[in-house]
Design a protein around this motif. Structure first.
Motif, PDB file in Angstrom:
ATOM      1  N   ASP A 282       0.853  -1.215   0.048  1.00 16.04           N
ATOM      2  CA  ASP A 282       0.079   0.039  -0.028  1.00 16.04           C
ATOM      3  C   ASP A 282       0.850   1.289   0.183  1.00 16.04           C
ATOM      4  O   ASP A 282       0.592   1.985  -0.773  1.00 16.04           O
ATOM      5  CB  ASP A 282      -1.040  -0.163   1.222  1.00 16.04           C
ATOM      6  CG  ASP A 282      -1.730   1.030   1.099  1.00 16.04           C
ATOM      7  OD1 ASP A 282      -2.028   1.989   0.362  1.00 16.04           O
ATOM      8  OD2 ASP A 282      -2.336   1.374   2.411  1.00 16.04           O
ATOM      9  N   VAL A 283       1.810   1.218   0.970  1.00 20.22           N
ATOM     10  CA  VAL A 283       2.753   2.335   1.099  1.00 20.22           C
ATOM     11  C   VAL A 283       3.457   2.649  -0.119  1.00 20.22           C
ATOM     12  O   VAL A 283       3.532   4.077  -0.555  1.00 20.22           O
ATOM     13  CB  VAL A 283       3.550   2.319   2.305  1.00 20.22           C
ATOM     14  CG1 VAL A 283       4.600   3.603   2.157  1.00 20.22           C
ATOM     15  CG2 VAL A 283       2.660   2.283   3.481  1.00 20.22           C
ATOM     16  N   CYS A 284       4.059   1.772  -0.901  1.00 18.30           N
ATOM     17  CA  CYS A 284       4.724   2.013  -2.039  1.00 18.30           C
ATOM     18  C   CYS A 284       3.852   2.588  -2.995  1.00 18.30           C
ATOM     19  O   CYS A 284       4.561   3.697  -3.717  1.00 18.30           O
ATOM     20  CB  CYS A 284       5.222   0.622  -2.633  1.00 18.30           C
ATOM     21  SG  CYS A 284       6.780  -0.195  -2.159  1.00 18.30           S
ATOM     22  N   LEU A 285       2.904   2.263  -3.288  1.00 17.69           N
ATOM     23  CA  LEU A 285       1.888   2.803  -4.257  1.00 17.69           C
ATOM     24  C   LEU A 285       1.397   4.400  -4.017  1.00 17.69           C
ATOM     25  O   LEU A 285       1.448   5.182  -4.363  1.00 17.69           O
ATOM     26  CB  LEU A 285       0.518   2.076  -4.309  1.00 17.69           C
ATOM     27  CG  LEU A 285       0.880   0.881  -5.149  1.00 17.69           C
ATOM     28  CD1 LEU A 285      -0.726  -0.033  -5.048  1.00 17.69           C
ATOM     29  CD2 LEU A 285       1.007   0.916  -6.685  1.00 17.69           C
ATOM     30  N   ARG A 286       0.891   4.289  -2.538  1.00 14.92           N
ATOM     31  CA  ARG A 286       0.278   5.832  -2.142  1.00 14.92           C
ATOM     32  C   ARG A 286       0.983   6.729  -1.872  1.00 14.92           C
ATOM     33  O   ARG A 286       0.725   7.865  -2.052  1.00 14.92           O
ATOM     34  CB  ARG A 286      -0.503   5.136  -0.929  1.00 14.92           C
ATOM     35  CG  ARG A 286      -1.592   6.438  -0.345  1.00 14.92           C
ATOM     36  CD  ARG A 286      -2.157   5.903   0.942  1.00 14.92           C
ATOM     37  NE  ARG A 286      -2.928   4.865   0.909  1.00 14.92           N
ATOM     38  CZ  ARG A 286      -4.170   4.509   0.841  1.00 14.92           C
ATOM     39  NH1 ARG A 286      -4.885   5.473   0.543  1.00 14.92           N
ATOM     40  NH2 ARG A 286      -4.709   3.326   0.752  1.00 14.92           N
ATOM     41  N   TYR A 287       2.319   6.376  -1.217  1.00 16.27           N
ATOM     42  CA  TYR A 287       3.021   7.590  -0.765  1.00 16.27           C
ATOM     43  C   TYR A 287       4.489   7.599  -1.333  1.00 16.27           C
ATOM     44  O   TYR A 287       5.097   8.600  -1.669  1.00 16.27           O
ATOM     45  CB  TYR A 287       3.258   7.356   0.660  1.00 16.27           C
ATOM     46  CG  TYR A 287       2.129   7.434   1.446  1.00 16.27           C
ATOM     47  CD1 TYR A 287       1.377   8.800   1.641  1.00 16.27           C
ATOM     48  CD2 TYR A 287       1.682   6.326   2.323  1.00 16.27           C
ATOM     49  CE1 TYR A 287       0.110   8.691   2.512  1.00 16.27           C
ATOM     50  CE2 TYR A 287       0.354   6.245   2.853  1.00 16.27           C
ATOM     51  CZ  TYR A 287      -0.426   7.511   3.099  1.00 16.27           C
ATOM     52  OH  TYR A 287      -1.326   7.491   3.705  1.00 16.27           O
ATOM     53  N   LEU A 288       5.039   6.273  -1.726  1.00 18.23           N
ATOM     54  CA  LEU A 288       6.411   6.478  -2.194  1.00 18.23           C
ATOM     55  C   LEU A 288       6.310   6.693  -3.768  1.00 18.23           C
ATOM     56  O   LEU A 288       7.305   6.790  -4.483  1.00 18.23           O
ATOM     57  CB  LEU A 288       7.173   5.295  -2.061  1.00 18.23           C
ATOM     58  CG  LEU A 288       7.578   5.164  -0.225  1.00 18.23           C
ATOM     59  CD1 LEU A 288       8.267   3.834  -0.129  1.00 18.23           C
ATOM     60  CD2 LEU A 288       8.333   6.253   0.183  1.00 18.23           C
ATOM     61  N   ARG A 289       5.315   6.258  -4.460  1.00 12.12           N
ATOM     62  CA  ARG A 289       5.015   6.359  -5.986  1.00 12.12           C
ATOM     63  C   ARG A 289       5.961   5.303  -6.557  1.00 12.12           C
ATOM     64  O   ARG A 289       6.408   5.536  -7.613  1.00 12.12           O
ATOM     65  CB  ARG A 289       5.295   7.693  -6.461  1.00 12.12           C
ATOM     66  CG  ARG A 289       4.355   8.869  -5.824  1.00 12.12           C
ATOM     67  CD  ARG A 289       3.030   8.389  -5.939  1.00 12.12           C
ATOM     68  NE  ARG A 289       2.220   9.536  -5.532  1.00 12.12           N
ATOM     69  CZ  ARG A 289       0.736   9.558  -5.401  1.00 12.12           C
ATOM     70  NH1 ARG A 289      -0.036   8.477  -5.015  1.00 12.12           N
ATOM     71  NH2 ARG A 289       0.117  10.500  -4.855  1.00 12.12           N
TER      72      ARG A 289
ATOM     73  N   ALA B 279       5.962   8.639 -11.677  1.00  6.36           N
ATOM     74  CA  ALA B 279       6.122   7.653 -10.878  1.00  6.36           C
ATOM     75  C   ALA B 279       7.682   7.124 -10.457  1.00  6.36           C
ATOM     76  O   ALA B 279       8.358   7.178 -11.548  1.00  6.36           O
ATOM     77  CB  ALA B 279       5.551   6.370 -11.079  1.00  6.36           C
ATOM     78  N   GLU B 280       8.067   6.775  -9.534  1.00  5.98           N
ATOM     79  CA  GLU B 280       9.374   6.258  -9.279  1.00  5.98           C
ATOM     80  C   GLU B 280       9.638   4.979  -9.978  1.00  5.98           C
ATOM     81  O   GLU B 280       9.037   4.063 -10.025  1.00  5.98           O
ATOM     82  CB  GLU B 280       9.653   6.105  -7.728  1.00  5.98           C
ATOM     83  CG  GLU B 280       9.525   7.301  -6.894  1.00  5.98           C
ATOM     84  CD  GLU B 280      10.620   8.247  -6.836  1.00  5.98           C
ATOM     85  OE1 GLU B 280      11.532   8.114  -7.812  1.00  5.98           O
ATOM     86  OE2 GLU B 280      10.572   9.144  -6.045  1.00  5.98           O
ATOM     87  N   GLU B 281      10.847   5.175 -10.618  1.00  8.12           N
ATOM     88  CA  GLU B 281      11.523   3.808 -11.320  1.00  8.12           C
ATOM     89  C   GLU B 281      12.868   3.972 -10.806  1.00  8.12           C
ATOM     90  O   GLU B 281      13.699   4.833 -10.837  1.00  8.12           O
ATOM     91  CB  GLU B 281      11.370   3.902 -12.706  1.00  8.12           C
ATOM     92  CG  GLU B 281       9.934   3.871 -13.320  1.00  8.12           C
ATOM     93  CD  GLU B 281       9.774   4.128 -14.938  1.00  8.12           C
ATOM     94  OE1 GLU B 281      10.918   3.866 -15.471  1.00  8.12           O
ATOM     95  OE2 GLU B 281       8.942   4.317 -15.411  1.00  8.12           O
TER      96      GLU B 281
END
Length: 625
Positions: free
Chosen positions: A52-59, A446-448
């Motif tokens: 969840d946090v990867c998607l929602r906050y860390l992108r 988004a982060e890559e």
């Protein structure tokens, strides 16, 4: 000699417990190969709140994190935490989603899946266990440890025995609140080793300071594996430090055979990350040690403090901590672990903030009482059940038996943005959050991260993404601030909330407002904060005594809710009935349904879908019938 093996939790549970799961993939990859050479039993790197946090906050894409770690960690098994039928979410998912998700976890690199159910309801673990076995993973089934009149040693032994019969390859005692005392740990491990023919692992949180003693007694009783974290991410709400445990067992018959010098080298790296990111060390405070009384896990206390601070009510923490055991007893003594910790904790907060117990009941609490999370360990208080459920009857079947397959439907809904199997599963778990992430990814925001830990695309992390419209501020709050400033000698006031900065200077009729929301230009006319965009409409509403404003009862994220009939969502002009759900505010990991207090017509909607809202912020205007 009985060598004790160690699972390192630094890349998952440790930073979830201390850093709100904010360690990024970029922080993990530079140390991955060195972690692989330590000789750990496994590395817990995925599951729990990380998805969840990867998607929602860390992108970040959580699947890509897993693949990158697997490409660099070639010798040590990778482990994840799975919340039974809830997977990595907060509600139950249909069997087709569970089966597909577990299969993709293994395909992407997971070797060991630790499966638990918050209520120790084995029915909620049957499908995940079977799916994990079929996918070829090592299944570690967990027994959630807590203290209550119904959580006895016989209960734990019987639960573990039934899990072994289901095909578990090992058993984990999951002590998420640090309640397992040393001599109780010895007795429980001794009995499990006598009754079962499979390995036993112990997972404790340090919270009240007993965990290290419990580990040492469990080692004497024959435990096979224990969970630790590196010192910069240990103590407090996290696990005990690996360095201390290795030294305690060194030169004994339980020696872990791990190199302390190598461990300290890795600890130095994580300490550097901690300092650079501004994260705090794990500390055991007095109110943490009171876990022996209220049984609230440290991570849950941190969340409660954060929520109460946002509601301007942190001074009510003692009342909330006193209310939690009362709510827990009334709800049948559920162990306080996700999602039941959020269910009990949120209800306790709402009971205290409203001053009227069970006046505002989130949908998840209603679902829990109805049995949609599983069978409570003890019966729910009948009076409370009647107040919450009304005429609805509790269910007695396995909750997932009531859920229709939905993977194909999810595939159709998200086909405009992706056809990847992993992405479809992401959408099935977190539809609103996933769609926003996919849209950002399509725009290159988004982060890559490469396998060196270097970002290949720079994006907004930990802040609201750039958006066409800035988040809307609470107009009435700003007006009230201006009024208060007029009664003082203060000439300028500044504040920051939800990524938006506002400054109000005394001396002009309507104040001077500048906005900065993830790069939004100063004075953006789309902000709707003290602008001239809709003054006539708002003034008319304020003068009309038949217009009732629906206010946010908590801080959270606003999502529009489907209406009973077409159109699919409540719109301006929609007729609504008293008690109808207008929207959902996601707060404290729960979806809280906000209902209309009156019947009438929606004449305004103040908040954009997916936007953050403050306590008391207007959401809708309803013109009464």
């Amino acid at each position: 000699m009985h060598r004790v093996a160690i699972t390192d939790t630094t890349l998952r549970d440790a930073h979830q417990s201390l850093w709100a799961t904010r360690m990024s993939t970029e922080d993990m990859l530079p140390i991955a190969e060195q972690l692989d050479r330590v000789g750990f039993h496994s590395l817990e790197v995925w599951g729990g709140a990380t998805f969840d946090v990867c998607l929602r906050y860390l992108r970040e894409d959580p699947w890509e994190r897993l693949r990158l770690l697997k490409s660099m960690i070639k010798n040590t098994p990778l482990q994840m935490l799975l919340r039974g039928q809830s997977l990595v979410g907060y509600a139950h998912y249909p069997d087709d989603v569970v089966e597909a998700f577990v299969q993709r976890c293994v395909a992407n690199g997971i070797d060991i899946i630790r499966i638990f159910d918050a209520l120790n309801d084995i029915r909620n673990m049957e499908v995940p266990i079977r799916a994990a076995k079929e996918a070829g993973a090592h299944v570690q089934a967990s027994v959630v440890y807590t203290l209550s009149p119904v959580h006895t040693t016989d209960h734990y032994i019987d639960t573990a025995r039934r899990l072994a019969e289901l095909g578990a390859d090992s058993i984990c005692i999951k002590d998420m609140a640090g309640l397992l005392a040393p001599y109780e740990a010895y007795e429980l491990v001794k009995l499990l080793k006598r009754e079962l023919q499979i390995p036993v692992q112990l997972h404790c949180h340090y919270i009240g300071g007993m965990a290290l003693g419990s580990y040492l007694k469990a080692v004497e009783a024959g435990v096979d594996v224990i969970d630790t974290a590196f010192a910069p991410l240990a103590f407090g709400a996290s696990q005990p430090p690996v360095e201390t445990l290795v030294r305690c067992l060194q030169d004994s018959s339980y020696d872990t055979d791990l190199d302390l010098h190598n461990l300290f080298d890795i600890a130095d790296y994580f300490e550097k990350v901690r300092r650079e990111r501004g994260f705090e060390r794990g500390v055991t405070r007095i109110h943490d040690m009171r876990v022996f009384e209220h049984q609230v896990p440290g991570g849950m206390i941190s969340n409660l403090v954060n929520q109460l601070e946002q509601q301007k009510a942190v001074h009510k923490l003692p009342e909330v901590l006193a209310e939690i055991p009362r709510v827990r007893e009334e709800l049948g003594y559920p162990p306080l672990v996700t999602p039941t910790s959020q269910i009990v904790g949120t209800q306790a907060v709402l009971n205290v903030l409203t001053g009227n117990r069970y006046k505002l009941v989130p949908a998840e609490v209603k679902n829990y009482v109805q049995g949609l999370y599983g069978r409570p360990p003890a019966p729910v208080d009948p009076e409370v059940a009647r107040k919450i459920l009304g005429d609805r009857e509790p269910i007695t079947c396995r909750p997932a038996d009531l859920l229709e397959p939905k993977l194909e439907k999810m595939k159709e809904e998200i086909s405009d943005l992706t056809a990847s199997e992993d992405d479809i599963l992401t959408y099935a778990l977190f539809p609103q959050v996933a769609r926003k992430f996919f849209e950002l990814r399509a725009k290159g925001e988004a982060e890559e991260v490469s396998n060196t830990g270097a970002k290949t695309v720079q994006a907004v992390s930990g802040k609201a993404p750039k958006h066409k419209e800035a988040n809307k501020m609470n107009l009435e709050e700003i007006r009230e601030l201006i009024k208060l400033l007029g009664e003082t000698d203060i000439t300028e006031f500044s504040m920051e909330s939800q990524g938006i900065k506002i400054s109000i200077k005394k001396g002009r009729g309507d104040g001077t407002v500048s906005l900065d929301a993830a790069g939004t230009a100063e004075g953006n006319p789309g902000s709707n904060a003290l602008t001239k965009e809709r003054p006539e409409q708002e003034a008319a509403q304020e003068l009309d005594k038949d217009v009732v404003k629906v206010l946010a009862p908590m801080v959270g994220t606003f999502y529009r809710a489907p209406a009973p009939d077409a159109p699919p969502f409540v719109e301006i002009g929609s007729a609504v009935s008293e008690g109808q759900v207008l929207c959902i505010i996601e707060a404290m990991k729960l979806m809280n349904e906000i209902e209309a207090d009156v019947a009438g017509e929606i004449v305004d909607i103040y908040v954009e879908n997916g936007s953050p809202v403050e306590y008391g912020q207007p959401l809708f205007a309803i013109k009464k019938k």
